[in-house]
Design an enzyme around this catalytic site. Structure first.
Site, PDB file in Angstrom:
ATOM      1  CD  GLU A 282      -3.345  -0.403   1.973  1.00 22.89           C
ATOM      2  OE1 GLU A 282      -3.105   0.334   2.953  1.00 22.89           O
ATOM      3  OE2 GLU A 282      -4.439  -0.959   1.813  1.00 22.89           O
ATOM      4  CG  HIS A 303       8.746 -29.323  -1.146  1.00 20.94           C
ATOM      5  ND1 HIS A 303       9.315 -30.519  -1.500  1.00 20.94           N
ATOM      6  CD2 HIS A 303       9.522 -28.822  -0.141  1.00 20.94           C
ATOM      7  CE1 HIS A 303      10.368 -30.749  -0.732  1.00 20.94           C
ATOM      8  NE2 HIS A 303      10.517 -29.729   0.098  1.00 20.94           N
ATOM      9  CE  LYS A 417     -12.259   1.034   1.480  1.00 22.61           C
ATOM     10  NZ  LYS A 417     -11.707   1.991   2.421  1.00 22.61           N
TER      11      LYS A 417
HETATM   12  O1  PA5 Z   1      -3.103   1.077   5.950  1.00 24.61           O
HETATM   13  C1  PA5 Z   1      -4.231   1.530   5.841  1.00 24.61           C
HETATM   14  O2  PA5 Z   1      -4.476   2.733   6.030  1.00 24.61           O
HETATM   15  C2  PA5 Z   1      -5.400   0.635   5.497  1.00 24.61           C
HETATM   16  O3  PA5 Z   1      -4.990  -0.647   5.207  1.00 24.61           O
HETATM   17  C3  PA5 Z   1      -6.391   0.580   6.652  1.00 24.61           C
HETATM   18  O4  PA5 Z   1      -5.747   0.110   7.790  1.00 24.61           O
HETATM   19  C4  PA5 Z   1      -7.595  -0.293   6.328  1.00 24.61           C
HETATM   20  O5  PA5 Z   1      -8.200   0.114   5.146  1.00 24.61           O
HETATM   21  C5  PA5 Z   1      -8.592  -0.273   7.472  1.00 24.61           C
HETATM   22  O6  PA5 Z   1      -8.992   1.031   7.727  1.00 24.61           O
HETATM   23  P1  PA5 Z   1      -9.683   1.470   9.068  1.00 24.61           P
HETATM   24  O7  PA5 Z   1      -8.720   1.248  10.183  1.00 24.61           O
HETATM   25  O8  PA5 Z   1     -10.015   2.908   8.872  1.00 24.61           O
HETATM   26  O9  PA5 Z   1     -10.911   0.609   9.233  1.00 24.61           O
END
Ligand code: PA5
Length: 429
Positions: A282, A303, A417
């Protein structure tokens, strides 16, 4: 301190390559530490680790003690950065079969999928058990944990009535989001994810520390390792393991090594690798750039993916995390009949065999054109865990700045989303 062995990348890179990028690593590290790079309003994680026990850590420990005393099961609700860190920590230190061991509450994770089967399985596991829940969401609006929360709250209301609120712990933003509003209105105990700490950099806040403490780890031990890393990894030279790791992976990427495979010979490392994958995926995968973070578990995956790594397209490099050998060793015994032909290993420890597998695989993969970075950590424990978390977070920040991207946003995650909300008929989509 974590040691980075880069002796197995020289077929692909030269020392000159590395020295040439010294200024670049320095600049990236400075951008981060001086808060002058993109996304600089999300740098709170840099300063989270402290040697001193804070009031927050004491409060986390108190909540964990209560949960450990009144709950057979602890359900951690969250997704992404609000899920992978706690799971990584618990599985690495307590083992992936931690729920089968005695002494700690069982810990289940929910709200990280939309599977009916997974939900029904959780309901079965909770039947007749006393449990508490920890809802973790920074935004407080994420669909998967919100749906699981709604269902769990209903279940708890039926089971505990007005006393349910004593078993509900919320980790969220200090002011924003539906979850914050709900916690305030209902009077749940809350822990704050600081506004300047993004989800995937939040494992050293209550996001990770409360579940870890319920699992029996001391938040102070985890923080000690992280605080030592914070101090040791502040140096501005190639003696810094962060510099070595960030520089080598970027140099390899520029030479066409577009995939990094992170692996270990510890099966309990699987979720840690998952946490790493989300952190780097990310943070770096944007603007048409990014090293694809893949994970393996050796020797099992030798494997499975071993063939691909050895002889597939030459666009990969590996990073292997090694831990100091466990204090307790296991010897291979003698068998009089020797029908399995294993007597040549009699008296050898399992750890010795594992080391030869590692060395043999390393040499094979390097010969096959897969450069290897080897990270040597101490024995698996809460302290080492803290050090590893901070090492990878810092490396990710430096590396992403070298790559030229903002490590602290994730605009691409919104696309699915929007489509999903439209299909679901959510108002406003
Ligand atoms: O790293 C990030 O910002 C995302 O992976 C969030 O942790 C994830 O989308 C979950 O978001 P939230 O904590 O707002 O529910």
């Amino acid at each position: 301190m974590i040691k980075v062995d880069i002796s197995n990348v020289w077929g692909e890179l030269s020392l000159a390559d590395m020295l040439q990028c010294e200024q670049e690593v320095f600049d990236a590290h400075m951008l981060l530490s001086e808060g002058k790079g993109p996304g600089n309003d999300f740098l709170g994680w840099l300063k989270l680790p402290t040697f001193e026990e804070t009031e927050e850590m004491r409060r986390i420990q108190r909540a964990a003690d209560k949960i450990r005393s009144d709950s057979e099961v602890f359900v951690v609700v969250g997704i992404g950065g609000s899920y992978l860190g706690p799971r990584a920590a618990i599985e690495l230190v307590n083992g992936s079969h931690h729920n089968l061991k005695k002494g700690n509450p069982q810990i289940f994770f929910a709200g990280n999928n939309l599977s009916t089967n997974a939900w029904l399985e959780l309901c079965q596991l909770l039947e007749g058990k006393d449990f508490s829940i920890n809802i973790i969401s920074k935004s407080g609006t994420t669909t998967e944990p919100a749906i699981a929360t709604r269902a769990l709250l209903l279940m708890m209301d039926r089971k505990y009535g007005a006393k349910a609120k004593e078993r509900i712990y919320v980790t969220t933003d200090s002011a924003k989001g539906a979850l914050r509003q709900m916690a305030t209105e209902e009077g749940y105990e809350t822990f704050i994810i600081p506004p300047n700490v993004g989800g995937r950099y939040s494992v050293l806040t209550a996001v990770g520390l409360l579940p870890m403490a319920v699992a029996g780890m001391k938040p102070t031990d985890v923080m000690l390792g992280a605080a030592r890393a914070r101090k040791d990894m502040d140096i501005r030279s190639f003696e810094n393991p962060v510099w070595q790791y960030a520089a080598i992976r970027n140099l390899l990427y520029r030479k066409g090594k577009k995939i990094e495979i992170l692996g270990s010979y510890e099966p309990n490392f699987r979720y840690f690798a998952g946490w790493w994958q989300q952190l780097f995926g990310e943070s770096e995968g944007k603007d048409g750039k990014g090293i694809f973070p893949a994970t393996v578990e050796f020797t099992a995956d030798l494997h499975s993916l071993g063939q691909m790594i050895q002889e597939g397209e030459r666009n990969i490099f590996e990073t292997i995390v090694r831990f100091a050998p466990p204090a307790k060793q296991v010897e291979i015994g003698l068998n009089a009949k020797n029908l399995d032909g294993l007597n040549y290993l009699k008296g050898r420890t399992l750890d010795f065999v594992e080391e030869q597998a590692f060395q043999g695989t390393l040499a094979a993969h390097v010969d096959g054109g897969v450069p290897n970075i080897v990270l040597q950590a101490d024995e698996i424990c809460a302290d080492t865990l803290g050090e590893l978390f901070y090492f990878f977070e810092l490396s990710c920040g430096v590396s992403a700045y070298m790559l030229g991207v903002n490590p602290f946003n994730q605009p691409g995650v919104e696309y699915y989303k929007r489509n999903m909300f439209k299909l679901l008929g959510k108002p406003g989509y």
